[in-house]
Design a protein around this motif. Structure first.
Motif, PDB file in Angstrom:
ATOM      1  N   LEU A 154       0.801  -1.220   0.000  1.00  0.00           N
ATOM      2  CA  LEU A 154       0.000   0.000   0.000  1.00  0.00           C
ATOM      3  C   LEU A 154       0.834   1.271   0.000  1.00  0.00           C
ATOM      4  O   LEU A 154       0.454   2.268  -0.588  1.00  0.00           O
ATOM      5  CB  LEU A 154      -0.950   0.015   1.203  1.00  0.00           C
ATOM      6  CG  LEU A 154      -2.003  -1.085   1.230  1.00  0.00           C
ATOM      7  CD1 LEU A 154      -2.816  -0.999   2.504  1.00  0.00           C
ATOM      8  CD2 LEU A 154      -2.901  -1.008   0.015  1.00  0.00           C
ATOM      9  N   ASN A 155       1.973   1.220   0.701  1.00  0.00           N
ATOM     10  CA  ASN A 155       2.767   2.436   0.848  1.00  0.00           C
ATOM     11  C   ASN A 155       4.238   2.074   1.055  1.00  0.00           C
ATOM     12  O   ASN A 155       4.682   1.910   2.188  1.00  0.00           O
ATOM     13  CB  ASN A 155       2.247   3.265   2.029  1.00  0.00           C
ATOM     14  CG  ASN A 155       2.978   4.573   2.181  1.00  0.00           C
ATOM     15  OD1 ASN A 155       3.870   4.900   1.412  1.00  0.00           O
ATOM     16  ND2 ASN A 155       2.619   5.327   3.189  1.00  0.00           N
ATOM     17  N   PRO A 156       5.014   1.959  -0.022  1.00  0.00           N
ATOM     18  CA  PRO A 156       6.412   1.561   0.139  1.00  0.00           C
ATOM     19  C   PRO A 156       7.278   2.558   0.900  1.00  0.00           C
ATOM     20  O   PRO A 156       8.380   2.230   1.308  1.00  0.00           O
ATOM     21  CB  PRO A 156       6.909   1.379  -1.291  1.00  0.00           C
ATOM     22  CG  PRO A 156       5.950   2.125  -2.144  1.00  0.00           C
ATOM     23  CD  PRO A 156       4.641   2.151  -1.410  1.00  0.00           C
ATOM     24  N   THR A 157       6.797   3.761   1.112  1.00  0.00           N
ATOM     25  CA  THR A 157       7.561   4.733   1.899  1.00  0.00           C
ATOM     26  C   THR A 157       6.966   4.904   3.295  1.00  0.00           C
ATOM     27  O   THR A 157       7.347   5.808   4.024  1.00  0.00           O
ATOM     28  CB  THR A 157       7.610   6.096   1.186  1.00  0.00           C
ATOM     29  OG1 THR A 157       6.276   6.583   1.008  1.00  0.00           O
ATOM     30  CG2 THR A 157       8.293   5.981  -0.165  1.00  0.00           C
ATOM     31  N   GLY A 158       6.046   4.033   3.651  1.00  0.00           N
ATOM     32  CA  GLY A 158       5.380   4.111   4.951  1.00  0.00           C
ATOM     33  C   GLY A 158       6.254   3.597   6.082  1.00  0.00           C
ATOM     34  O   GLY A 158       7.470   3.404   5.927  1.00  0.00           O
ATOM     35  N   PRO A 159       5.646   3.342   7.226  1.00  0.00           N
ATOM     36  CA  PRO A 159       6.400   2.934   8.416  1.00  0.00           C
ATOM     37  C   PRO A 159       7.063   1.569   8.234  1.00  0.00           C
ATOM     38  O   PRO A 159       6.636   0.755   7.422  1.00  0.00           O
ATOM     39  CB  PRO A 159       5.337   2.886   9.508  1.00  0.00           C
ATOM     40  CG  PRO A 159       4.046   2.735   8.802  1.00  0.00           C
ATOM     41  CD  PRO A 159       4.216   3.388   7.462  1.00  0.00           C
ATOM     42  N   THR A 160       8.109   1.356   9.020  1.00  0.00           N
ATOM     43  CA  THR A 160       8.822   0.086   9.004  1.00  0.00           C
ATOM     44  C   THR A 160       8.911  -0.469  10.416  1.00  0.00           C
ATOM     45  O   THR A 160       8.842   0.274  11.399  1.00  0.00           O
ATOM     46  CB  THR A 160      10.247   0.231   8.440  1.00  0.00           C
ATOM     47  OG1 THR A 160      11.009   1.066   9.311  1.00  0.00           O
ATOM     48  CG2 THR A 160      10.234   0.793   7.032  1.00  0.00           C
ATOM     49  N   LEU A 161       9.072  -1.765  10.493  1.00  0.00           N
ATOM     50  CA  LEU A 161       9.364  -2.441  11.748  1.00  0.00           C
ATOM     51  C   LEU A 161      10.869  -2.636  11.774  1.00  0.00           C
ATOM     52  O   LEU A 161      11.458  -3.054  10.772  1.00  0.00           O
ATOM     53  CB  LEU A 161       8.645  -3.790  11.793  1.00  0.00           C
ATOM     54  CG  LEU A 161       8.952  -4.704  12.969  1.00  0.00           C
ATOM     55  CD1 LEU A 161       8.473  -4.067  14.273  1.00  0.00           C
ATOM     56  CD2 LEU A 161       8.301  -6.058  12.756  1.00  0.00           C
ATOM     57  N   GLN A 162      11.497  -2.321  12.892  1.00  0.00           N
ATOM     58  CA  GLN A 162      12.949  -2.449  13.009  1.00  0.00           C
ATOM     59  C   GLN A 162      13.259  -3.380  14.172  1.00  0.00           C
ATOM     60  O   GLN A 162      12.798  -3.144  15.295  1.00  0.00           O
ATOM     61  CB  GLN A 162      13.581  -1.081  13.223  1.00  0.00           C
ATOM     62  CG  GLN A 162      13.310  -0.156  12.050  1.00  0.00           C
ATOM     63  CD  GLN A 162      13.708   1.272  12.332  1.00  0.00           C
ATOM     64  OE1 GLN A 162      14.446   1.555  13.274  1.00  0.00           O
ATOM     65  NE2 GLN A 162      13.234   2.184  11.517  1.00  0.00           N
ATOM     66  N   ILE A 163      14.013  -4.448  13.868  1.00  0.00           N
ATOM     67  CA  ILE A 163      14.366  -5.425  14.893  1.00  0.00           C
ATOM     68  C   ILE A 163      15.863  -5.724  14.816  1.00  0.00           C
ATOM     69  O   ILE A 163      16.526  -5.439  13.821  1.00  0.00           O
ATOM     70  CB  ILE A 163      13.542  -6.727  14.746  1.00  0.00           C
ATOM     71  CG1 ILE A 163      13.779  -7.375  13.381  1.00  0.00           C
ATOM     72  CG2 ILE A 163      12.059  -6.452  14.956  1.00  0.00           C
ATOM     73  CD1 ILE A 163      13.095  -8.719  13.203  1.00  0.00           C
ATOM     74  N   SER A 164      16.365  -6.347  15.868  1.00  0.00           N
ATOM     75  CA  SER A 164      17.794  -6.694  15.901  1.00  0.00           C
ATOM     76  C   SER A 164      18.050  -7.933  15.052  1.00  0.00           C
ATOM     77  O   SER A 164      17.147  -8.749  14.827  1.00  0.00           O
ATOM     78  CB  SER A 164      18.226  -6.965  17.345  1.00  0.00           C
ATOM     79  OG  SER A 164      17.661  -8.200  17.787  1.00  0.00           O
ATOM     80  N   PRO A 165      19.283  -8.100  14.590  1.00  0.00           N
ATOM     81  CA  PRO A 165      19.613  -9.322  13.850  1.00  0.00           C
ATOM     82  C   PRO A 165      19.353 -10.593  14.665  1.00  0.00           C
ATOM     83  O   PRO A 165      18.956 -11.614  14.116  1.00  0.00           O
ATOM     84  CB  PRO A 165      21.095  -9.152  13.525  1.00  0.00           C
ATOM     85  CG  PRO A 165      21.277  -7.667  13.447  1.00  0.00           C
ATOM     86  CD  PRO A 165      20.375  -7.127  14.546  1.00  0.00           C
ATOM     87  N   THR A 166      19.551 -10.541  15.985  1.00  0.00           N
ATOM     88  CA  THR A 166      19.286 -11.697  16.834  1.00  0.00           C
ATOM     89  C   THR A 166      17.807 -12.059  16.812  1.00  0.00           C
ATOM     90  O   THR A 166      17.443 -13.235  16.700  1.00  0.00           O
ATOM     91  CB  THR A 166      19.743 -11.408  18.280  1.00  0.00           C
ATOM     92  OG1 THR A 166      21.128 -11.079  18.262  1.00  0.00           O
ATOM     93  CG2 THR A 166      19.491 -12.591  19.190  1.00  0.00           C
ATOM     94  N   THR A 167      16.939 -11.056  16.902  1.00  0.00           N
ATOM     95  CA  THR A 167      15.496 -11.292  16.849  1.00  0.00           C
ATOM     96  C   THR A 167      15.091 -11.830  15.485  1.00  0.00           C
ATOM     97  O   THR A 167      14.270 -12.746  15.376  1.00  0.00           O
ATOM     98  CB  THR A 167      14.732  -9.995  17.173  1.00  0.00           C
ATOM     99  OG1 THR A 167      15.120  -9.562  18.479  1.00  0.00           O
ATOM    100  CG2 THR A 167      13.226 -10.202  17.127  1.00  0.00           C
ATOM    101  N   TRP A 168      15.656 -11.298  14.426  1.00  0.00           N
ATOM    102  CA  TRP A 168      15.367 -11.761  13.060  1.00  0.00           C
ATOM    103  C   TRP A 168      15.754 -13.233  12.908  1.00  0.00           C
ATOM    104  O   TRP A 168      14.993 -14.034  12.362  1.00  0.00           O
ATOM    105  CB  TRP A 168      16.115 -10.883  12.063  1.00  0.00           C
ATOM    106  CG  TRP A 168      15.902 -11.236  10.632  1.00  0.00           C
ATOM    107  CD1 TRP A 168      16.848 -11.689   9.756  1.00  0.00           C
ATOM    108  CD2 TRP A 168      14.691 -11.134   9.869  1.00  0.00           C
ATOM    109  NE1 TRP A 168      16.298 -11.880   8.512  1.00  0.00           N
ATOM    110  CE2 TRP A 168      14.972 -11.548   8.558  1.00  0.00           C
ATOM    111  CE3 TRP A 168      13.400 -10.735  10.179  1.00  0.00           C
ATOM    112  CZ2 TRP A 168      14.018 -11.584   7.552  1.00  0.00           C
ATOM    113  CZ3 TRP A 168      12.439 -10.770   9.178  1.00  0.00           C
ATOM    114  CH2 TRP A 168      12.755 -11.190   7.882  1.00  0.00           C
ATOM    115  N   THR A 169      16.934 -13.603  13.404  1.00  0.00           N
ATOM    116  CA  THR A 169      17.379 -14.993  13.320  1.00  0.00           C
ATOM    117  C   THR A 169      16.437 -15.917  14.081  1.00  0.00           C
ATOM    118  O   THR A 169      16.085 -16.994  13.593  1.00  0.00           O
ATOM    119  CB  THR A 169      18.814 -15.127  13.856  1.00  0.00           C
ATOM    120  OG1 THR A 169      19.673 -14.292  13.069  1.00  0.00           O
ATOM    121  CG2 THR A 169      19.312 -16.552  13.795  1.00  0.00           C
TER     122      THR A 169
END
Length: 65
Positions: A36-51
């Motif tokens: 819907l909105n490629p310039t909208g908000p993002t979720l930011q997480i740590s690499p540890t959480t992503w893994t």
């Protein structure tokens, strides 16, 4: 400080616009829903959480097998 992010579309994103994109950096994984909105908000997480997220077993949604 502004950082240019290199966004990658999920291989599970379909051709009808449902897009999950990630932009990894050494200290943060940025995630966005770009349908819907490629310039909208993002979720930011740590690499540890992503893994940990990627390592979690996939479970079907309730009512699905």
């Amino acid at each position: 400080m502004s950082v240019d992010l290199n966004w990658f579309k999920s291989s599970y994103s379909g051709g009808e616009g449902e897009c999950l994109e990630v932009a990894p950096t050494p200290t943060t994984i940025h995630i966005r829903d770009s349908k819907l909105n490629p310039t909208g908000p993002t979720l930011q997480i740590s690499p540890t959480t992503w893994t940990a997220f990627l390592s979690a077993p996939a479970r079907p949604a309730p009512g699905r097998t």
